[in-house]
Design a protein around this motif. Structure first.
Motif, short mmCIF file in Angstrom:
data_model
loop_
_atom_site.label_atom_id
_atom_site.label_comp_id
_atom_site.label_asym_id
_atom_site.label_seq_id
_atom_site.Cartn_x
_atom_site.Cartn_y
_atom_site.Cartn_z
N MET A 117 0.85 -1.19 0.00
CA MET A 117 0.00 0.00 0.00
C MET A 117 0.89 1.24 0.00
SD MET A 117 -2.78 -1.25 2.88
CE MET A 117 -1.53 -1.81 4.05
N LEU A 118 0.73 2.08 -1.02
CA LEU A 118 1.62 3.23 -1.18
C LEU A 118 0.85 4.54 -1.10
CD1 LEU A 118 3.91 2.08 -4.13
CD2 LEU A 118 4.38 1.98 -1.68
N PRO A 119 1.48 5.57 -0.51
CA PRO A 119 0.87 6.90 -0.52
C PRO A 119 0.92 7.50 -1.93
CG PRO A 119 3.07 7.01 0.40
CD PRO A 119 2.77 5.55 0.18
N PHE A 120 0.28 8.64 -2.08
CA PHE A 120 0.19 9.28 -3.39
C PHE A 120 1.57 9.60 -3.95
CE2 PHE A 120 -0.18 13.20 -5.95
CZ PHE A 120 -1.01 12.73 -6.96
N ALA A 121 2.46 10.09 -3.11
CA ALA A 121 3.84 10.41 -3.53
C ALA A 121 4.78 9.51 -2.75
CB ALA A 121 4.15 11.88 -3.29
N PRO A 122 5.00 8.29 -3.22
CA PRO A 122 5.76 7.33 -2.41
C PRO A 122 7.26 7.55 -2.52
CG PRO A 122 5.11 6.32 -4.47
CD PRO A 122 4.52 7.70 -4.47
N ASP A 123 7.96 6.73 -1.75
CA ASP A 123 9.41 6.73 -1.78
C ASP A 123 9.92 6.47 -3.19
OD1 ASP A 123 11.73 6.71 0.21
OD2 ASP A 123 12.16 4.93 -0.99
N TRP A 124 11.13 6.95 -3.48
CA TRP A 124 11.69 6.88 -4.82
C TRP A 124 11.75 5.46 -5.37
CZ3 TRP A 124 15.78 3.69 -5.56
CH2 TRP A 124 16.54 3.35 -4.44
N ARG A 125 11.95 4.47 -4.49
CA ARG A 125 12.23 3.10 -4.98
C ARG A 125 11.04 2.46 -5.67
NH1 ARG A 125 14.78 1.58 -0.10
NH2 ARG A 125 14.41 3.74 0.46
N TRP A 126 9.83 3.00 -5.46
CA TRP A 126 8.65 2.44 -6.12
C TRP A 126 8.37 3.11 -7.45
CZ3 TRP A 126 8.64 -1.70 -3.58
CH2 TRP A 126 8.80 -1.73 -2.19
N MET A 127 9.19 4.10 -7.80
CA MET A 127 9.11 4.79 -9.09
C MET A 127 7.74 5.42 -9.30
SD MET A 127 11.50 2.23 -11.35
CE MET A 127 13.07 1.69 -10.69
N GLU A 128 7.38 5.68 -10.53
CA GLU A 128 6.13 6.39 -10.83
C GLU A 128 5.24 5.55 -11.72
OE1 GLU A 128 6.92 11.12 -10.79
OE2 GLU A 128 7.84 10.08 -12.48
N GLY A 129 3.94 5.54 -11.40
CA GLY A 129 2.94 4.96 -12.29
C GLY A 129 3.01 3.47 -12.49
N ARG A 130 3.76 2.75 -11.67
CA ARG A 130 3.91 1.32 -11.85
C ARG A 130 3.06 0.56 -10.84
NH1 ARG A 130 9.70 -0.24 -14.02
NH2 ARG A 130 8.79 -2.30 -13.71
N ALA A 131 2.53 -0.60 -11.28
CA ALA A 131 1.85 -1.52 -10.37
C ALA A 131 2.76 -2.68 -10.00
CB ALA A 131 0.57 -2.04 -11.02
N ASP A 132 3.98 -2.68 -10.55
CA ASP A 132 4.95 -3.72 -10.24
C ASP A 132 6.26 -3.06 -9.81
OD1 ASP A 132 5.80 -2.62 -12.63
OD2 ASP A 132 6.50 -4.52 -13.46
#
Length: 469
Positions: free
Chosen positions: A411-426
């Protein structure tokens, strides 16, 4: 020859009180610095920056009311200092007043359009709001004005990493040590810091420098050191020591208080991606690289053998000492609807501060709370080995489940940590992970609703869980 005028009597910057404050800052004694700057403020009450210095230090020490009074005084007596407005913005951010912080920065930039600190601070606010491109532009502007602005350089690294430009991002991220120096490990005799090059025959110490999730994520680089002909020892917390003993490629573990081993060189753990040339196509994403002790996994599996339904681990909160925890942790009330879904048996893995959320809640028979029995991450890993799925906030158990190759929904916040990148579900870091992102800031309801729908599809057989056998 007439004597030169004593500038310490008329110039606040050269007064002994102000200089004592600067010296205390160099010695990292913020309480002494506040005392010295307070004396300086008594002598020069119309000099805004001295009040602002007290405000900055008070805010860093958690004295929010004092910090606000000092900044308000600084602005009232001397509103023309861009640096004061820029520093005021940092205090406003600490108290979750981002809109007011942006206004303070706009005032700073109206006074001094080429103020590098203000541009860096504005970029940080934009980054935290998920506006990565605009944040990157601010960091680059700051660096164009002040090429040695290490905070802007580090933050530029974060922005590039979030958008997936890993090779350049990790290079800029190396400025973190200059922005906030960390003590180097003490060896007798001294050994050098490794700056890259051949690994063949090298005994390397990787120094864990941040949270336990970072250690779990980046210990994967031990395998690359091993393949290059080197050996890796890692420092870690006591909570990770048993788990790290079973990490692929790790030769030895050093926890706090353990004697320092003989090595040829050392490096910060999070510098290994840069030193080993990581880009988007060369992430060492093979899992699992962490492994529970088989006997521990069997023991925990036996304890859960009598429950029916899909066995799902649940974590809802991280370490509250982390500055962004209030944004990344949904807390128990937000995830509680998952406990009522049919066909599931929820296994609570929450440890630490988040367990306070359970006070006053009667758990249904389809829930087993193991969090109070978990001693360390090796226990959590052994429990996860017997679960069908882990659902967690962005905290260390998310990395642990991914490193074990277990199916994990994060579960990620709207502006997550850098490691989850942007716009990805994986995630290229964790092949068995699925990411559930807030559609708008603070909206955990939509995240939990999406997870509920997916869980119901799994229970009904319409969707398979993706993980290792």
């Amino acid at each position: 020859m007439p004597a030169l005028p004593d500038s310490s009597a008329t110039d606040p910057l050269h007064s002994p009180e102000f200089q004592a404050g600067l010296l205390a800052l160099q010695q990292n004694d913020r309480e002494a610095a506040i005392a010295a700057f307070t004396w300086a403020a008594g002598r020069f009450p119309m000099y805004g920056p001295v009040h602002a210095n007290i405000g900055t230090l008070a805010g860093q020490l958690g004295h929010s009311a004092l910090a606000m009074r000092c900044f308000q005084r600084a602005i009232a007596v001397d509103p023309g200092h861009a640096e004061v407005w820029s520093n005021f913005s940092s205090q406003l951010r600490r108290t979750d007043r981002e809109d007011a912080a942006v206004m303070a920065l706009k005032r700073a930039l109206s006074l001094e359009p080429k103020h590098a600190n203000a541009l860096c601070n504005l970029g940080a606010i934009l980054f935290d709001a998920g506006q990565t491109a605009r944040a990157e532009a601010c960091f680059r502007q700051a660096l164009a004005l002040a090429p040695n602005h290490h905070e802007a350089a580090k933050n530029l690294g974060f922005a590039l990493l979030r958008r997936g430009d890993l090779r350049i991002g990790f290079s800029w991220y190396e400025h973190r040590y200059a922005a906030a120096p960390l003590p180097a490990p003490v060896f007798d005799p001294p050994v050098p810091r490794w700056r890259g090059g051949t690994l063949k025959g090298l005994s390397l110490l990787a120094v864990a420098e941040q949270g336990e999730g970072d250690t779990i994520q980046f210990v994967r680089y031990a395998k690359l050191v091993e393949r290059g002909g080197g050996t890796l020892t890692i420092t870690c917390s006591h909570a990770l020591k048993r788990l790290m003993a079973r990490a692929d490629g790790v030769r030895h573990m050093v926890a706090t208080g353990d004697p320092m081993p003989r090595v040829d060189a050392w490096a910060p753990l999070l510098s290994l991606p840069h030193l080993l040339g990581t880009d988007h196509g060369s992430i060492p994403g093979g899992v699992p690289y962490l492994h529970p002790a088989p006997e521990d996994a069997a023991a925990w599996r036996t304890q859960l053998s009598g429950v029916a339904g899909l066995k799902v681990g649940l974590v809802w909160a991280g370490n509250p000492a982390f500055g962004g925890d209030r944004h990344r942790s949904p807390r128990f009330a937000a995830v509680a609807p998952l406990l009522a879904l049919p066909g599931l048996h929820m296994v609570l893995l929450q440890v630490g501060d988040g367990r306070r959320d359970l006070a006053g809640h009667a758990l249904p028979p389809t829930v087993t709370d193991l969090g109070g029995r978990i001693r360390d991450f090796a226990d959590t890993a052994a429990i996860m080995a017997g679960l069908d799925l882990v659902i967690t906030s962005c905290t260390a158990p998310a990395h642990l489940a991914g490193a074990l190759g277990r199916p994990v929904w994060i579960m990620l916040p709207f502006a997550p940590d850098w490691r989850w990148m942007e716009g990805r579900a994986d995630s290229p870091w964790y092949p068995t992970a699925r990411l559930f992102r807030q559609p708008t800031p603070g909206d955990w309801t939509s995240v939990v609703a999406a997870i509920s729908a997916e869980l119901q599809a799994v229970v009904a057989g319409r969707r398979l869980l993706e993980g290792l056998a």
